[in-house]
Design a protein around this motif. Structure first.
Motif, short mmCIF file in Angstrom:
data_model
loop_
_atom_site.label_atom_id
_atom_site.label_comp_id
_atom_site.label_asym_id
_atom_site.label_seq_id
_atom_site.Cartn_x
_atom_site.Cartn_y
_atom_site.Cartn_z
N MET A 1 0.84 -1.19 0.00
CA MET A 1 0.00 0.00 0.00
C MET A 1 0.88 1.25 0.00
N THR A 2 0.52 2.24 -0.84
CA THR A 2 1.28 3.48 -0.91
C THR A 2 0.89 4.40 0.23
N SER A 3 1.90 4.93 0.95
CA SER A 3 1.61 5.86 2.03
C SER A 3 1.09 7.17 1.46
N LEU A 4 0.37 7.94 2.31
CA LEU A 4 -0.17 9.21 1.85
C LEU A 4 0.94 10.15 1.39
N ALA A 5 2.09 10.08 2.05
CA ALA A 5 3.20 10.95 1.68
C ALA A 5 3.74 10.62 0.28
N GLU A 6 3.66 9.34 -0.11
CA GLU A 6 4.19 8.91 -1.39
C GLU A 6 3.13 8.89 -2.49
N GLU A 7 1.88 9.07 -2.11
CA GLU A 7 0.79 8.97 -3.08
C GLU A 7 0.92 10.04 -4.16
N ILE A 8 0.66 9.65 -5.40
CA ILE A 8 0.58 10.60 -6.50
C ILE A 8 -0.89 10.93 -6.70
N VAL A 9 -1.24 12.20 -6.54
CA VAL A 9 -2.60 12.65 -6.82
C VAL A 9 -2.56 13.37 -8.16
N PHE A 10 -3.40 12.93 -9.06
CA PHE A 10 -3.38 13.38 -10.46
C PHE A 10 -4.69 14.09 -10.77
N TYR A 11 -4.61 15.38 -11.07
CA TYR A 11 -5.79 16.18 -11.42
C TYR A 11 -5.87 16.28 -12.93
N THR A 12 -7.03 15.96 -13.47
CA THR A 12 -7.12 15.83 -14.91
C THR A 12 -8.55 16.04 -15.40
N HIS A 13 -8.69 16.01 -16.70
CA HIS A 13 -9.97 15.93 -17.40
C HIS A 13 -9.70 15.07 -18.63
N PRO A 14 -10.62 14.17 -18.99
CA PRO A 14 -10.31 13.23 -20.08
C PRO A 14 -10.19 13.88 -21.45
N GLN A 15 -10.65 15.12 -21.59
CA GLN A 15 -10.52 15.84 -22.85
C GLN A 15 -9.61 17.05 -22.65
N SER A 16 -8.39 16.75 -22.23
CA SER A 16 -7.43 17.81 -21.93
C SER A 16 -6.02 17.27 -22.10
N ARG A 17 -5.05 18.14 -21.84
CA ARG A 17 -3.66 17.71 -21.85
C ARG A 17 -3.35 16.72 -20.72
N GLY A 18 -4.32 16.53 -19.85
CA GLY A 18 -4.17 15.51 -18.83
C GLY A 18 -3.94 14.13 -19.41
N ARG A 19 -4.35 13.91 -20.65
CA ARG A 19 -4.14 12.62 -21.29
C ARG A 19 -2.65 12.32 -21.44
N GLU B 1 -16.54 25.69 -13.08
CA GLU B 1 -16.53 25.88 -11.62
C GLU B 1 -15.54 24.96 -10.91
N SER B 2 -15.46 23.71 -11.32
CA SER B 2 -14.60 22.76 -10.62
C SER B 2 -13.12 23.14 -10.74
N MET B 3 -12.69 23.53 -11.95
CA MET B 3 -11.29 23.92 -12.14
C MET B 3 -10.99 25.29 -11.55
N LYS B 4 -12.02 26.11 -11.40
CA LYS B 4 -11.82 27.47 -10.90
C LYS B 4 -12.18 27.60 -9.42
N SER B 5 -12.42 26.48 -8.74
CA SER B 5 -12.79 26.53 -7.33
C SER B 5 -11.59 26.96 -6.50
N PRO B 6 -11.82 27.60 -5.35
CA PRO B 6 -10.70 27.98 -4.48
C PRO B 6 -9.81 26.81 -4.12
N GLU B 7 -10.43 25.63 -3.92
CA GLU B 7 -9.66 24.44 -3.56
C GLU B 7 -8.64 24.10 -4.65
N TYR B 8 -9.10 24.13 -5.92
CA TYR B 8 -8.18 23.76 -6.99
C TYR B 8 -7.23 24.89 -7.34
N LEU B 9 -7.68 26.13 -7.24
CA LEU B 9 -6.80 27.25 -7.52
C LEU B 9 -5.63 27.31 -6.54
N ALA B 10 -5.82 26.73 -5.36
CA ALA B 10 -4.71 26.66 -4.40
C ALA B 10 -3.64 25.70 -4.89
N ILE B 11 -4.03 24.77 -5.74
CA ILE B 11 -3.07 23.82 -6.33
C ILE B 11 -2.48 24.41 -7.61
#
Length: 212
Positions: A1-19, A41-51
């Protein structure tokens, strides 16, 4: 199991450069958690703009570090997980060519293709002011890079540069923003034969809502 510290969190959209990054992650072969962000709204939310203050995807968070921009993410992942052998070693002379083509695609290719698609190419007398010079010069250079007897940009060894440059080529052929040249088609076919590309494409395609 991957620890939270080592986890890769990937923010994407299937019709974007995220591919691009999805494909890179599949090549790396490490566990990751994908968080799909909708346009608006989702990409422009304060939560995501902090990232990502740009409010765009892709982005990853790994070991407490945020990395944005597709080429930077590919470079980071290749170095963070050397066992995947997706970047030349630090003492390998090919590392220069690796970075050359990776950032040629992120700079001149991206700029030239976008400018042409939007009707904003620099006039010939201003070519010296833009990194891509001219669209034709950029495309010819890209064609030369993927031509030849070797299957990949660095010869027999596939790297993250192929992920990023290859994504530009595949998109250019799909959306007809690059001319249909045999070298591009042949290179694209080799890329699409990779199991990691096929897994990534299937995962992203499954996230796209069906059209009536």
């Amino acid at each position: 199991m991957t620890s939270l510290a080592e986890e890769i969190v990937f923010y994407t959209h299937p019709q974007s450069r995220g591919r691009i990054v999805r494909w890179m992650l599949e090549e790396v072969g490490q566990p990751y958690r994908a968080e799909v962000r909708g346009y608006g709204e989702s990409m422009k939310s304060p939560e995501y703009l902090a990232i990502n203050p740009m409010g765009k995807v892709p982005a990853i968070v790994h070991r407490g570090t945020v990395v944005t921009e597709g080429a930077a993410i590919c470079s980071y992942l290749a170095d963070a997980f050397p066992a995947a052998r997706l970047a030349p070693a630090l003492d390998d002379p090919q590392r220069g060519s690796y970075f050359r083509w990776l950032f040629f695609a992120a700079g001149p290719v991206e700029a030239a293709v976008t400018a042409k698609a939007m009707g904003l190419l620099a006039p010939p007398e201003k070519a010296g002011m833009v990194g891509y010079g001219s669209f034709e010069q950029t495309v010819d250079t890209l064609e030369a890079a993927v031509s030849g007897a070797s299957p990949w940009l660095l010869g027999e060894h596939f790297t993250a540069a192929d992920v990023y440059v290859g994504s530009q080529v595949l998109w250019g052929l799909m959306f007809k923003t690059l001319p249909a040249r045999d070298a591009f088609s042949t290179y694209g076919q080799r890329l699409q034969a990779r199991e990691a590309w096929q897994r990534a494409a299937a995962l992203d395609d499954a996230l796209i809502p069906a059209r009536d």
